[in-house]
Design an enzyme around this catalytic site. Structure first.
Site, short mmCIF file in Angstrom:
data_model
loop_
_atom_site.label_atom_id
_atom_site.label_comp_id
_atom_site.label_asym_id
_atom_site.label_seq_id
_atom_site.Cartn_x
_atom_site.Cartn_y
_atom_site.Cartn_z
N GLY A 1 0.84 -1.19 0.00
CA GLY A 1 0.00 0.00 0.00
C GLY A 1 0.87 1.24 0.00
O GLY A 1 2.10 1.16 -0.15
N GLY B 1 1.02 5.39 1.87
CA GLY B 1 0.44 6.42 2.72
C GLY B 1 1.17 7.73 2.53
O GLY B 1 1.91 7.92 1.57
N GLY B 2 0.96 8.65 3.49
CA GLY B 2 1.60 9.94 3.41
C GLY B 2 3.12 9.86 3.46
O GLY B 2 3.82 10.70 2.91
N PHE B 3 3.62 8.83 4.12
CA PHE B 3 5.07 8.64 4.25
C PHE B 3 5.68 8.16 2.93
O PHE B 3 6.76 8.58 2.54
CB PHE B 3 5.32 7.61 5.35
N GLY B 4 4.98 7.27 2.27
CA GLY B 4 5.48 6.66 1.05
C GLY B 4 4.96 5.24 0.91
O GLY B 4 4.09 4.82 1.66
N PRO B 5 5.47 4.46 -0.04
CA PRO B 5 5.00 3.10 -0.26
C PRO B 5 5.47 2.14 0.83
O PRO B 5 6.50 2.37 1.48
CB PRO B 5 5.60 2.72 -1.61
N VAL B 6 4.71 1.07 1.02
CA VAL B 6 5.04 0.02 1.98
C VAL B 6 5.15 -1.30 1.23
O VAL B 6 4.26 -1.65 0.43
CB VAL B 6 3.99 -0.10 3.10
N ASP C 1 -3.01 10.82 14.64
CA ASP C 1 -3.48 10.35 13.34
C ASP C 1 -4.07 8.94 13.44
O ASP C 1 -3.82 8.09 12.59
CB ASP C 1 -2.35 10.39 12.31
N LYS D 1 8.60 0.38 5.17
CA LYS D 1 8.00 1.66 4.83
C LYS D 1 9.10 2.55 4.27
O LYS D 1 10.04 2.91 4.96
CB LYS D 1 7.34 2.29 6.05
#
Length: 388
Positions: A78, A80-85, A196, A99
């Site tokens: 997936g 998110g705001g951090f980047g891909p996982v 969050d 992550k």
């Protein structure tokens, strides 16, 4: 005679001194080398301006590239705001989740360090475990234990997979999230406010036990403090408490508000953000509040639960969720109180009007709220928020 002796003795003193300095330097170099072999060290400036070294195992970039098959698309879990996982498998067979900080991410090095600093030393069965990190060149990655059932949102908002979650499983997930949040607020070494909490940040292990993840936005407060203030509001549309979304005031009670939203989503199977009802324009909180006021709270329950739910337990959870999303922070319970309420059958206080009750039809909302308490000039609409 004595002057000539001193002249010849001086070089020998100097040689001894230089030899001593070299010996000290060598010992220091050796100790540093030995210390860095088993662990990597990330330097971080804490809130008091003091430098602290945070020890965490490092994985080489080559190891992670091999574990993920060079970040193959079929290993992507997936984004998110951090980047891909990505999912990875180490040579010893251990499954991991990586992550990877994206260069275009809105979260940067500060959030990366923040997550390492906060979660590296946290130990709780309902918090995801950080096992290593990788900092090499421009690559910055966090390595977690792998959660085979991914995130909670992939179940409760999916028409097919939601049927796999009967009420007993949902209630177990609710209680697990509550225990993890209570640990952050009260029992951990640092008092941590997540900021969050949402369905996609709750991961599920092989036995469907929940683990809170993603501490990039988390904040610590010292001593007996339970709140803080920020000029940078960092959270997710649909989960943020009103005082945090508009004034930047975060606290343990703003986390409680997010927990209340998550509780409504688990019970109803509906997303707080983008909720639509054909007969009115209220958001999920407003819909739950109307059903509660009209004495029909169980209509909120996800249809796929059928007969699997214990009605008294469902009703109690709806009641608790409305206590958690009350507009004023002082009215919301602590997570310790929430855990007690979840595990008992004692009477609960009546909830007051929730925050973000209004959306479009302010007249209808006023009709319900004015019967409970005087209308407030501070009533707000969720549509004023900007998404992350």
């Amino acid at each position: 005679m004595s002057s000539s002796i001193n002249y010849f003795m001086f070089p020998s003193y100097l040689s001894s001194f230089l030899l001593f300095l070299f010996f000290v330097f060598f010992l220091n170099f050796l100790s540093i080398s030995v210390k860095k072999k088993p662990n990597g060290i990330i330097s971080h400036q804490n809130n008091e301006g003091q430098k602290e070294d945070l020890e965490l195992p490092f994985l080489d970039l080559s190891t992670i590239v091999g574990a993920t098959d060079n970040f193959a698309l079929n290993n992507k879990l997936g984004e998110g705001g951090f980047g891909p996982v990505y999912k990875g498998i180490l040579e010893d067979g251990q499954e991991i989740a990586i992550k990877r900080l994206s260069r275009s991410s809105r979260q940067g090095l500060n959030e990366f360090k923040n997550e390492v600093r906060l979660i590296a030393k946290l130990q709780h069965r309902n918090l995801v475990k950080l096992v290593a990190c990788c900092v090499q060149g421009e690559e910055k990655m966090l390595v977690y234990e792998y959660m085979p059932n991914k995130s909670l949102d992939s179940f409760i908002f999916d028409q097919t997979k939601s049927k796999l979650l009967d009420w007993s499983m949902r209630f177990n997930i609710i209680c697990g999230i509550a225990r993890g949040l209570q640990y952050l607020h009260q029992d951990s070494r640092l008092r941590i406010i997540h900021r969050d909490l949402k369905a996609s940040n709750v991961l599920l292990d092989s036995e469907m036990n929940p683990k809170i993840s993603d501490f990039g936005a988390a904040k610590t407060v010292g001593g007996d403090q339970s709140e803080g203030n920020t000029n940078r509001v960092f959270g997710t549309y649909g989960y943020m408490a009103p005082e945090y979304a508009f004034d930047g005031q975060f606290s343990t009670k703003s986390d409680v508000f997010s927990f209340g939203i998550l509780l409504l989503e688990i019970i109803s199977g509906k997303k707080s953000r983008g909720f639509f009802h054909p007969n009115h324009s209220h958001n999920l909180i407003g819909y739950a509040w109307i059903l509660w006021y009209e004495g029909r709270p169980l209509e909120l329950t996800d249809e796929c639960l059928g007969q699997s739910s214990t009605l008294s337990e469902v009703l109690r959870c709806i009641h608790i969720s409305l206590l958690c999303v009350q507009q004023h922070p002082k009215d919301r319970p602590s997570m310790s109180s929430v855990i007690v309420m979840l595990g008992s059958e004692s009477a609960l206080p009546q909830p007051k009007q929730p925050g973000f009750f209004l959306e479009k039809d302010s007249n209808e909302a006023h009709r319900f709220s004015s019967k409970q308490e005087p209308s407030s000039n501070n009533e707000i609409t969720i549509t004023l928020l900007e998404a992350r």
